[in-house]
Design a protein around this motif. Structure first.
Motif, mmCIF file in Angstrom:
data_model
loop_
_atom_site.group_PDB
_atom_site.id
_atom_site.type_symbol
_atom_site.label_atom_id
_atom_site.label_comp_id
_atom_site.label_asym_id
_atom_site.label_seq_id
_atom_site.Cartn_x
_atom_site.Cartn_y
_atom_site.Cartn_z
ATOM 1 N N GLU A 86 -10.507 5.546 -5.576
ATOM 2 C CA GLU A 86 -10.403 6.994 -5.764
ATOM 3 C C GLU A 86 -9.935 7.349 -7.170
ATOM 4 O OE1 GLU A 86 -7.778 8.296 -2.719
ATOM 5 O OE2 GLU A 86 -9.191 7.853 -1.089
ATOM 6 N N ARG A 87 -9.194 6.447 -7.800
ATOM 7 C CA ARG A 87 -8.637 6.721 -9.132
ATOM 8 C C ARG A 87 -9.340 5.925 -10.226
ATOM 9 N NH1 ARG A 87 -5.524 7.134 -5.033
ATOM 10 N NH2 ARG A 87 -3.926 8.770 -4.868
ATOM 11 N N GLU B 224 0.790 6.296 -8.794
ATOM 12 C CA GLU B 224 0.088 7.239 -9.659
ATOM 13 C C GLU B 224 0.893 7.598 -10.902
ATOM 14 O OE1 GLU B 224 -3.069 10.844 -9.022
ATOM 15 O OE2 GLU B 224 -1.873 10.093 -7.348
ATOM 16 N N LEU C 51 0.835 -1.198 0.000
ATOM 17 C CA LEU C 51 0.000 0.000 0.000
ATOM 18 C C LEU C 51 0.874 1.255 0.000
ATOM 19 C CD1 LEU C 51 -2.562 1.713 0.357
ATOM 20 C CD2 LEU C 51 -2.460 1.204 2.820
ATOM 21 N N TRP D 62 -7.359 3.315 -2.494
ATOM 22 C CA TRP D 62 -6.492 3.987 -3.479
ATOM 23 C C TRP D 62 -7.013 3.740 -4.896
ATOM 24 C CZ3 TRP D 62 -3.608 3.097 -7.782
ATOM 25 C CH2 TRP D 62 -2.630 4.031 -8.120
ATOM 26 N N CYS D 63 -7.360 2.510 -5.181
ATOM 27 C CA CYS D 63 -7.850 2.168 -6.520
ATOM 28 C C CYS D 63 -9.213 2.812 -6.793
ATOM 29 C CB CYS D 63 -7.947 0.645 -6.668
ATOM 30 S SG CYS D 63 -6.357 -0.210 -6.689
ATOM 31 N N GLY E 156 -6.832 -0.275 2.369
ATOM 32 C CA GLY E 156 -6.136 0.900 1.868
ATOM 33 C C GLY E 156 -5.868 0.824 0.375
ATOM 34 N N ILE E 157 -5.460 -0.348 -0.104
ATOM 35 C CA ILE E 157 -5.228 -0.532 -1.539
ATOM 36 C C ILE E 157 -6.537 -0.384 -2.302
ATOM 37 C CG2 ILE E 157 -4.540 -2.231 -3.291
ATOM 38 C CD1 ILE E 157 -2.505 -3.286 -1.209
ATOM 39 N N GLU F 296 1.002 4.165 -2.852
ATOM 40 C CA GLU F 296 0.753 5.578 -2.581
ATOM 41 C C GLU F 296 1.926 6.452 -2.995
ATOM 42 O OE1 GLU F 296 -0.088 5.295 1.584
ATOM 43 O OE2 GLU F 296 -2.262 5.262 1.261
#
Length: 374
Positions: A270-271, A131, A123, A267-268, A263-264, A127
């Motif tokens: 959100e994008r 990106e 994770l 992250w995914c 958390g992973i 982060e």
């Protein structure tokens, strides 16, 4: 006389490295600290790992060539630990490369596997670096054998001459750490270690399907090797504690693993990046003989182990979050029985080239049928 002996030993070391190099590619891993706020450590960018099982480390600290600007291909970051990296096999035989060869040109797999990572560090890497790679998808490989317990190592390990020292080893003096690094770098030392208990093979991939007849002495040596290897896996039995409340340390390990996974996923999400999981089984879950050998050397457990718990809980978490999850355990057990030899490296808990190819085929069928290579 001493000088002559030193020259002879140096010559012998050079000869062994040239003719019969000892050990797996993991002996050559070198790490560096990453920027503050990053995952703590990564493979040294620009590192060249020698031998057929080695290869190059790019400027992001990942195995393989430099990652170019994204083209029109669907980009998949294959995230994980040394299994995804492909420890013990060549770059071309690693899981991401095998997937690349099985699918069409419209999909691109990036090897984002780093040895010694767990879900929490994966994770942190995502982060820090994810990106800039602009992935369309993250394929997360979770290794049952040690990813749970690796998530307990929140503090960054100490790095001495590029080697990681964590846990009790981190408390050793700098001189002891450097001595260990130096000694384990000597191929002559590792050869003498093997010969001391009669190992009938040099470094490389071995399977019980080898057609060469083995003498009684070789068979006895193999039994010793298998038992010693199984003994080194005893620490992994802790992950199979059957329920919460029986081992506070493993309760924390399971909690940290879930937090890393969530958390992973965040992250995914959100994008708008697709996340898929593949559960990589431990050799103790796949090979009954190896489990039997490990249990014969372990202390009698207070309660029976639950060898399905890690996968069951991961599958339940994925179902709650809506993440596709592929469990390879049962299929790998059946395939090992069908072939009558291991899909793991001999004396090591990582897959051999056959194991990587088999896993890639299952993942391709499960997730990427629309990208089949003609």
């Amino acid at each position: 006389m001493a000088f002559g002996l030193l020259l002879a030993l140096i010559g012998l070391e050079i000869g062994i490295r040239t003719v019969s190099p000892q050990g797996l590619v993991t002996e050559f891993f070198r790490y560096e600290e990453t920027p503050l706020g990053g995952p703590g450590f990564r493979l040294q960018p620009g590192l060249w790992i020698p031998g057929a099982e080695g290869g190059s480390i790019n400027r992001l600290g990942l195995r393989g060539p430099e990652i170019t600007q994204k083209s029109g291909a669907h980009r998949v970051l294959v995230l994980g630990d040394s299994f995804v990296y492909g420890a013990g096999v060549s770059t071309s035989h690693s899981l991401p490369q095998q997937l690349d060869q099985l699918t069409g040109d419209s999909i691109e797999f990036v090897n984002a596997g780093t040895p010694s990572y767990g879900t929490v560090r994966e994770l942190a890497w995502l982060e820090t670096y994810g990106e800039q790679l602009a992935p369309d998808e993250v394929l997360l490989g979770v290794f049952i054998g040690n990813d749970f317990t690796d998530n307990l190592e929140v503090a960054s390990p100490q790095i001495v001459d590029g080697r990681l020292f964590s846990g009790a080893a981190a408390d050793d003096s700098a001189a002891v750490k450097n001595a260990r690094v130096w000694l384990n770098s000597l191929h002559l030392y590792r050869l003498l270690q093997r010969r001391s208990y009669g190992e009938p093979r040099s470094a490389g991939i071995w399977s019980e399907s080898d057609s060469m007849a083995k003498s009684d002495k070789q068979e006895a040596a193999l039994e010793i090797l298998k038992t010693r290897f199984a003994g080194r896996q005893m620490g992994r039995l802790a992950v199979y504690v059957p329920a919460r409340g029986l081992d506070p340390r493993m309760d924390l390990a399971y909690d940290m693993t879930r937090l890393g996974l969530e958390g992973i996923f965040a992250w995914c999400r959100e994008r708008e990046v697709v996340l898929r999981l593949v559960l990589i089984p431990d050799v103790l879950q796949v090979e009954p003989d190896m489990l039997r050998r490990a249990l014969s050397q372990a202390e009698e457990p207070a309660v029976p182990a639950d060898y399905e718990r890690p996968q069951r809980e991961l599958m339940a978490w994925c179902e709650t979050l809506g993440i596709p999850c592929l469990d390879l355990r049962a299929g790998m057990q059946a395939e090992t029985m069908r072939r009558s030899h291991s899909l793991y490296l001999f004396g090591d808990s990582h897959w051999n080239a056959e194991g990587h190819l088999w896993a890639a085929e299952q993942i391709q069928r499960g997730y990427y049928l629309d990208f089949t290579q003609e």
